[in-house]
Design an enzyme around this catalytic site. Sequence first.
Site, PDB file in Angstrom:
ATOM      1  N   LYS A  30      -1.728  -2.303   5.096  1.00  0.00           N
ATOM      2  CA  LYS A  30      -0.807  -1.008   5.211  1.00  0.00           C
ATOM      3  C   LYS A  30      -1.618  -0.184   6.345  1.00  0.00           C
ATOM      4  O   LYS A  30      -2.470  -0.490   6.646  1.00  0.00           O
ATOM      5  CB  LYS A  30      -0.979  -0.284   3.977  1.00  0.00           C
ATOM      6  CG  LYS A  30      -0.205  -0.761   2.746  1.00  0.00           C
ATOM      7  CD  LYS A  30      -0.387   0.044   1.446  1.00  0.00           C
ATOM      8  CE  LYS A  30       0.355  -0.544   0.504  1.00  0.00           C
ATOM      9  NZ  LYS A  30       0.624   0.342  -1.108  1.00  0.00           N
ATOM     10  N   ASP A  80      -2.376   5.037   1.234  1.00  0.00           N
ATOM     11  CA  ASP A  80      -1.069   4.391   0.715  1.00  0.00           C
ATOM     12  C   ASP A  80      -0.024   5.440   1.269  1.00  0.00           C
ATOM     13  O   ASP A  80       0.739   5.853   0.665  1.00  0.00           O
ATOM     14  CB  ASP A  80      -1.007   4.616  -0.709  1.00  0.00           C
ATOM     15  CG  ASP A  80       0.142   3.871  -1.404  1.00  0.00           C
ATOM     16  OD1 ASP A  80       0.592   2.954  -0.717  1.00  0.00           O
ATOM     17  OD2 ASP A  80       0.244   4.315  -2.668  1.00  0.00           O
ATOM     18  N   GLU A 126      -4.108  -3.110  -8.686  1.00  0.00           N
ATOM     19  CA  GLU A 126      -3.130  -2.376  -9.724  1.00  0.00           C
ATOM     20  C   GLU A 126      -2.702  -3.078 -10.697  1.00  0.00           C
ATOM     21  O   GLU A 126      -1.725  -3.414 -11.010  1.00  0.00           O
ATOM     22  CB  GLU A 126      -1.864  -1.772  -9.086  1.00  0.00           C
ATOM     23  CG  GLU A 126      -2.105  -0.655  -7.772  1.00  0.00           C
ATOM     24  CD  GLU A 126      -1.128   0.146  -7.371  1.00  0.00           C
ATOM     25  OE1 GLU A 126       0.008  -0.518  -7.144  1.00  0.00           O
ATOM     26  OE2 GLU A 126      -1.337   1.205  -6.926  1.00  0.00           O
ATOM     27  N   ARG A 163     -11.792   5.920  -1.755  1.00  0.00           N
ATOM     28  CA  ARG A 163     -10.828   4.633  -2.011  1.00  0.00           C
ATOM     29  C   ARG A 163     -10.383   4.344  -0.535  1.00  0.00           C
ATOM     30  O   ARG A 163      -9.804   3.102  -0.192  1.00  0.00           O
ATOM     31  CB  ARG A 163      -9.625   5.378  -2.732  1.00  0.00           C
ATOM     32  CG  ARG A 163      -8.366   4.409  -2.479  1.00  0.00           C
ATOM     33  CD  ARG A 163      -7.245   4.642  -3.660  1.00  0.00           C
ATOM     34  NE  ARG A 163      -6.221   4.048  -3.203  1.00  0.00           N
ATOM     35  CZ  ARG A 163      -4.799   4.237  -3.599  1.00  0.00           C
ATOM     36  NH1 ARG A 163      -4.717   5.420  -4.776  1.00  0.00           N
ATOM     37  NH2 ARG A 163      -3.712   3.666  -3.049  1.00  0.00           N
ATOM     38  N   GLU A 170       8.711   6.526   0.242  1.00  0.00           N
ATOM     39  CA  GLU A 170       8.249   6.802  -1.196  1.00  0.00           C
ATOM     40  C   GLU A 170       7.617   8.098  -1.253  1.00  0.00           C
ATOM     41  O   GLU A 170       7.563   8.830  -2.121  1.00  0.00           O
ATOM     42  CB  GLU A 170       7.099   5.753  -1.617  1.00  0.00           C
ATOM     43  CG  GLU A 170       6.344   5.985  -2.716  1.00  0.00           C
ATOM     44  CD  GLU A 170       5.254   4.962  -3.179  1.00  0.00           C
ATOM     45  OE1 GLU A 170       5.170   3.737  -2.678  1.00  0.00           O
ATOM     46  OE2 GLU A 170       4.321   5.226  -4.066  1.00  0.00           O
TER      47      GLU A 170
HETATM   48  C1  GCV Z   1       4.587  -2.277  -5.188  1.00  0.00           C
HETATM   49  C2  GCV Z   1       1.689   2.210  -4.157  1.00  0.00           C
HETATM   50  C3  GCV Z   1       3.059   2.243  -4.855  1.00  0.00           C
HETATM   51  C4  GCV Z   1       3.292   1.262  -5.697  1.00  0.00           C
HETATM   52  C5  GCV Z   1       3.453  -0.132  -4.903  1.00  0.00           C
HETATM   53  C6  GCV Z   1       1.946  -0.357  -4.626  1.00  0.00           C
HETATM   54  C7  GCV Z   1       1.609  -1.340  -3.608  1.00  0.00           C
HETATM   55  O1  GCV Z   1       0.789   2.157  -5.258  1.00  0.00           O
HETATM   56  O2  GCV Z   1       3.045   3.439  -5.457  1.00  0.00           O
HETATM   57  O3  GCV Z   1       4.701   1.208  -6.307  1.00  0.00           O
HETATM   58  O4  GCV Z   1       3.859  -1.319  -5.774  1.00  0.00           O
HETATM   59  O5  GCV Z   1       1.532   0.871  -3.621  1.00  0.00           O
HETATM   60  O6  GCV Z   1       1.880  -1.267  -2.380  1.00  0.00           O
HETATM   61  O7  GCV Z   1       1.387  -2.836  -4.187  1.00  0.00           O
END
Ligand code: GCV
Length: 665
Positions: free
Chosen positions: A335, A340, A267, A311, A368
């Site tokens: 994770k 996600d 990202e 992905r 989230e």
């Molecule tokens: C901290 C997702 C979340 C992002 C987060 C990212 C990550 O994409 O929406 O806010 O960024 O995961 O875990 O790095």
Amino acid sequence: MKIRLLLVCFNMVLTSILGVKADDGSRLWLKQKSENKAVVSIVGKLTPTLAIAQNELEQSWCGGPIELRKTKDKRLSKDGFSIRELNGKYFVKSPSDIGLLYGAYYLLRQQVLKQPLLGEVVENPFYETRILNHWDNLDGSVERGYAGLSLWQWQELPDTLSERYKEYARANASVGINATVLNNVNASPQILSTHYLHKVKQLADVFRPYGIQVYLSANFASPMVIGELPTADPQDAEVVRWWKNKAKEIYQLIPDFGGFLVKANSEGQPGPGDYGRSHAEGANMLADALKPYDGKVMWRTFVYNPEDPDRAKQAYSEFYPLDGQFRDNVILQVKNGPVDFQPREPYTPLFGAMKNTQTMPEFQITQEYLGHANHLAYLAPMWEEFFNLVDPASQKALSGVANIGTDANWTGHLFGQANWYAFGRLAWNPYLSSEQIAEEWLNQTFTSDSAYVEPVKAMMLDSREAIVNYMMPLGLHHTFAFGHHYGPEPWCDVPGARPDWLPTYYHRADKIGLGFDRSSTGSQATAQYPDSLATLYDNINTCPEEYILWFHHVPWSHKMKSGRTLWQELCYKFNTGVQQAREFQQTWDKMEPFVDQDTFNEIQSKLKIQALDAMWWRDACLLYFQQFSEQPIPFELERPVYELNEMKKFKLDIDNHQNAPHGFK
Ligand code: GCV
């Protein structure tokens, strides 16, 4: 343990809990107070940690005298403890001061739970590192934070120390959390500047007596941004020297500094890939800098390389070939699920696959994707589900993205506290059941009255599944609105956005059916799992239905186990979720006598939002998918109350999302 004495004492404690008219939630699960000062003796030196243990027990313990003593005992790991009672006196032993503090918190918890000590108790934490990740920015904002601002008052530090730092450390210690990453993984390089390190040192000093070790998220480009080097290439001698000097500077200030957490080449974050180097080369360079001080690198595997069209496969594709190449002080932080933090995902297949590399799960405590601080979502069942598939013993540590902020009750939704609590308890013992943890939390936070504990516990235990039902049943995922990840937008299309940031990429609805074909006829993600699971997931007829749309593009007419077609089952699931959210309201309304009025009202109004949101999710998803299935919603089910076109026009005002379900009425 003298049960009778405890009952008398606990009633007193209870009165003090219920006697509080307006409970702002700030005392978390640590509400006990005893009127009698307990007798606590310490054998040996009174260290700051033991002073905390003594004070906690003196304030709240209602039983016989307690002795805290350091010991050598082969059965105990560094943070472990033993407790036994002899003639009314309690002997707590541990190789460390922190272990004795944990022993004190253990006794206080058992006191609320009214559980007698049966023989000798011997407790060791399962994971050596039990760590919170704060996604806190230096400007005070919190990425994906729903409980106010960051606890860390960077402007005031290092001179002024908020009282909350100690309270935070105490709460963590009480559930066994022993480490914290202070800043966001999208890290500002400034955190490693000398200016900020002096502030970090103050926090580390406050946390130390509570056994909390400080870590920092490191930006891989720090040598360029704050070191003014022309490159951050991990093979560059100047870069290597810069990190070594930085480590030395940090450890001079914070001798027990834990290490770095790194989000690299993900990202938009910089990383070794920018110089054609692998994740292993990047992580090892940092690991070498920290090694002389016993520091660790937690290197995240949350990457998604556009070269692989699925992905969900990308973390595995990128990291599996590097197995065995990482230093022994590197832990890959993975994770729990491959996309996600969705309400339900299968586990990331990297777990268990990396035979020669240490890995640790990253859970997301902040909600989230589970209704932010508006929805009641008890997450322990999700984590329990994960540990049912991933052997806890195959993991090196446990991390959780914190849900804590400056709100008086710390977590926005009072029941969010249960997730902070549960994370700590599971990091201590991943074999605890989510039911036991809920019971512990409820008893300590509210009351031991089973007329309260039982129904509210049932509501908590159902809550995550209810969210799965009304948001993303049967393996659906990422049907969220772009950006804020709160409400439904299965139709969402943002010109120019990466396809794998859009719901249509994930649900793949068409006239034939619904779901992402990740089987051997599709992206072949199933092949990343161990053989037995790969076979199970790969076959549409054996794939567990909770994952069916994750692994298969399922025809609308496909017969589900219930005998219903996929379309009908989908309608049933969404409706079940709505019904569950309504039942939560009913359950809570009966609880008014047990909690103070403000708490009652606050939870009541949040549950109302949750029920409205559940209908919003159901109607948005069913009306949208109906365009593809071209079938009626089964007539015995509730009719939609919202119009698809109105919902499509609606854009959520995220700063004011309580009004979301009314916005398109
Ligand atoms: C901290 C997702 C979340 C992002 C987060 C990212 C990550 O994409 O929406 O806010 O960024 O995961 O875990 O790095």
